[in-house]
Design an enzyme around this catalytic site. Structure first.
Site, PDB file in Angstrom:
ATOM      1  N   GLU A 122     -12.550 -26.763  -1.738  1.00  0.00           N
ATOM      2  CA  GLU A 122     -12.710 -27.714  -2.854  1.00  0.00           C
ATOM      3  C   GLU A 122     -12.436 -29.149  -2.399  1.00  0.00           C
ATOM      4  OE1 GLU A 122     -10.459 -26.518  -6.337  1.00  0.00           O
ATOM      5  OE2 GLU A 122     -10.863 -24.397  -6.003  1.00  0.00           O
TER       6      GLU A 122
ATOM      7  N   GLU B 257      -4.641 -19.614  -7.253  1.00  0.00           N
ATOM      8  CA  GLU B 257      -3.401 -20.320  -7.615  1.00  0.00           C
ATOM      9  C   GLU B 257      -2.343 -19.412  -8.228  1.00  0.00           C
ATOM     10  OE1 GLU B 257      -4.656 -23.586 -10.082  1.00  0.00           O
ATOM     11  OE2 GLU B 257      -6.057 -24.330  -8.590  1.00  0.00           O
TER      12      GLU B 257
HETATM   13  O1  9MR Z   1     -13.145 -29.346 -11.682  1.00  0.00           O
HETATM   14  C1  9MR Z   1     -12.819 -28.385 -12.660  1.00  0.00           C
HETATM   15  C2  9MR Z   1     -12.781 -29.027 -14.016  1.00  0.00           C
HETATM   16  O2  9MR Z   1     -14.071 -29.478 -14.371  1.00  0.00           O
HETATM   17  C3  9MR Z   1     -12.286 -28.027 -15.051  1.00  0.00           C
HETATM   18  O3  9MR Z   1     -12.109 -28.691 -16.303  1.00  0.00           O
HETATM   19  C4  9MR Z   1     -10.975 -27.406 -14.630  1.00  0.00           C
HETATM   20  C5  9MR Z   1     -10.589 -26.282 -15.563  1.00  0.00           C
HETATM   21  O4  9MR Z   1     -11.503 -25.217 -15.538  1.00  0.00           O
HETATM   22  O5  9MR Z   1     -11.084 -26.858 -13.320  1.00  0.00           O
HETATM   23  C6  9MR Z   1     -11.456 -27.789 -12.338  1.00  0.00           C
HETATM   24  O6  9MR Z   1     -11.567 -27.119 -11.084  1.00  0.00           O
HETATM   25  C7  9MR Z   1     -10.351 -26.685 -10.508  1.00  0.00           C
HETATM   26  C8  9MR Z   1     -10.632 -25.397  -9.779  1.00  0.00           C
HETATM   27  O7  9MR Z   1     -11.200 -24.456 -10.639  1.00  0.00           O
HETATM   28  C9  9MR Z   1      -9.359 -24.838  -9.166  1.00  0.00           C
HETATM   29  N1  9MR Z   1      -8.750 -25.819  -8.297  1.00  0.00           N
HETATM   30  C10 9MR Z   1      -8.517 -27.122  -8.873  1.00  0.00           C
HETATM   31  C11 9MR Z   1      -9.823 -27.662  -9.456  1.00  0.00           C
HETATM   32  C12 9MR Z   1      -9.625 -29.063  -9.982  1.00  0.00           C
HETATM   33  O8  9MR Z   1      -8.730 -29.053 -11.041  1.00  0.00           O
END
Ligand code: 9MR
Length: 460
Positions: free
Chosen positions: A296, A180
């Site tokens: 994802e 990102e």
């Molecule tokens: O699903 C993840 C959530 O449990 C965490 O709190 C968050 C922060 O670390 O990240 C979420 O995963 C994200 C991923 O790492 C990057 N793409 C978006 C995902 C959903 O927010």
């Protein structure tokens, strides 16, 4: 409850009813609890991976899930990624005594070790997410980085990636190196500037460097740029991403692919236009020699905006794209059970985006993916064959034929070898030819764009 809803309390009807229920429930029990050999991964063509993110509760509170969680992962998936356990926020959760002289012992690797062991023991591919992400840095990093020079920023990043990629060498087969990095500006997106790494005078040089560090530490690992809202061209982010990775490829930066996060809203983001866009994007990246994996995937249901049936159809269509496109080698869901998903805590009024319900029972979406995999399993695609191998293939499991093509087909006409027309098939996506007698036939494939091709087929 049973008495109330069934047969007005007449006991004599209850026994057959219960037996019928057991017949229905037992196979589900076997699928979800025992690690059934017919899990999703058993229907994959070679070279394809279907996977899931592994939620924090697996590491932090395994007893909350009983054996179900692991058994489902083992049965259904041949690739996994940690939802949070490989992030810097976990690995460097404790502030190192000297962040500019990182040591392996500064890294919290207990969850990494657990997942490496689990994947090795079960022959599951492991992907790493991620080295560098602007969001959710360790609590101490922003304030610490504010004191660093640009050279120190590079030095810290190099040490971190080198230690972690080196530790996981040969075990983690692919990494999201940078996650990102592009902002959400609708008209003129740019590299994000609100990050701890914005201190780099050239964001692109910093991104390149992360790929070089990872490649040096593990030359065999596949390296990805991963992002959201790049799936469709409506978001200008996609143009930015395409230009960025094309430039990286041209300059020889060791990038192997792009990860499309695909956090979609069922019924809203997933009409045919989106599927076409996904196919086009995958083709564009294929031309650059890059993979384009789905990293994802989830399809959240918001309010009454969709249903589990509609969602299942969407999962099926995305699975077909994954199967059709030879440069899409992995499709990972962001978790598999609605019991542990990020969705409800991030989107109000949305939930149920995954393929197992809260009680670890498979939903229609599970069956839809399985059906799509099963119907496509008749032919194993060689590498880079999706387009070259467009055409009609036999599906021995249903005695029918199916069409593999990314272009839309208007009609198929089947002739015998004397040139007599046998039948015309309009909806070729459903499979055809089930009732043909044994023998050879000629099929004429007419595409909507006017192209026509012929192919000889044999009904066995
Ligand atoms: O699903 C993840 C959530 O449990 C965490 O709190 C968050 C922060 O670390 O990240 C979420 O995963 C994200 C991923 O790492 C990057 N793409 C978006 C995902 C959903 O927010």
């Amino acid at each position: 409850m049973l008495l109330a809803c069934k047969d007005q309390g007449e006991f004599i009807y209850i026994i057959p009813y219960l037996m019928k229920k057991l017949v229905l429930i037992l196979p589900l029990f076997f699928i979800s609890i025992t690690g059934d050999a017919q899990g999703l991964k058993s229907f994959l063509p070679s070279g394809k991976y279907i996977g899931t993110a592994i939620n924090d509760t697996y590491f932090d509170n395994p007893s909350a899930n009983g054996a179900d969680y692991e058994n489902i992962v083992k049965a259904d998936f041949n690739v996994v990624v940690a939802e949070n356990a490989f992030k810097m926020s976990t690995i460097l959760a404790t502030k190192p005594s000297d962040p500019l002289n990182l040591k392996l012992s500064d890294l919290n690797l207990s969850k990494v070790d657990k997942l490496i062991t689990f994947t090795q023991n079960n022959n599951i591919r492991l992907r790493g997410h991620n080295f560098v992400w602007y969001s959710y840095p360790p609590y101490w990093l922003n304030s610490e980085a504010a004191k660093w020079s640009e050279v120190q920023l590079y030095s810290f990043t190099k040490q971190y990636i080198t230690l972690l990629a080196g530790y996981c060498k040969g075990k983690v087969k692919e990494w999201d190196v940078v996650n990102e990095a592009i902002d959400d500006d609708a008209t003129t997106p740019a590299y994000r500037s609100i990050t701890w790494y914005s201190k780099a005078s050239s964001a692109q040089t910093f991104i390149d460097s992360c790929f070089y560090y990872a490649h040096a530490a593990d030359p065999d690992a596949e390296l990805f740029y991963n992002d959201y809202s790049i799936e469709i061209s409506y978001f200008k982010k996609q143009d930015f991403m395409l230009a960025m990775v094309q430039d990286m490829v041209n300059r020889g930066v060791p990038i192997n692919g792009v990860g499309l996060q695909c956090h979609f809203e069922s019924g809203a983001n997933t009409n045919d236009w989106v599927y076409n866009e996904l196919r086009i994007l995958m083709d564009k990246l294929a031309v650059m020699g890059l993979k384009c994996n789905i990293t994802e995937l989830d399809l959240r249901i918001c309010g009454s905006g969709s249903s589990s049936v509609e969602q299942a159809d969407e999962y099926k269509k995305i699975t077909k794209i994954f199967l059709d496109k030879s440069n899409c080698t992995s499709m990972l869901l962001w978790g598999f059970t609605d019991k542990s998903s990020w969705i409800p805590s991030f989107f109000s009024n949305c939930d149920d985006g995954l393929i197992y319900d809260d009680a670890y029972q498979p939903k229609p979406a599970y069956t839809a993916i399985k059906d799509e995999l099963e119907s496509s399993n008749a032919v194993e695609l060689p590498d880079n064959a999706a387009e070259a191998n467009a055409g009609v293939y036999p599906n021995p499991s249903s005695q029918s034929f199916f069409l593999r093509s990314s272009a839309d087909v208007k009609q198929i006409t089947i002739f015998n070898l004397q040139g007599k027309e046998i039948s015309v098939v309009e909806n070729v996506k459903e499979g055809f030819g089930e009732n043909l007698a044994e023998g050879f036939y000629m099929v004429k494939i007419q595409y909507f764009n006017g192209d026509i091709s012929f192919q000889k087929i044999e009904k066995m």
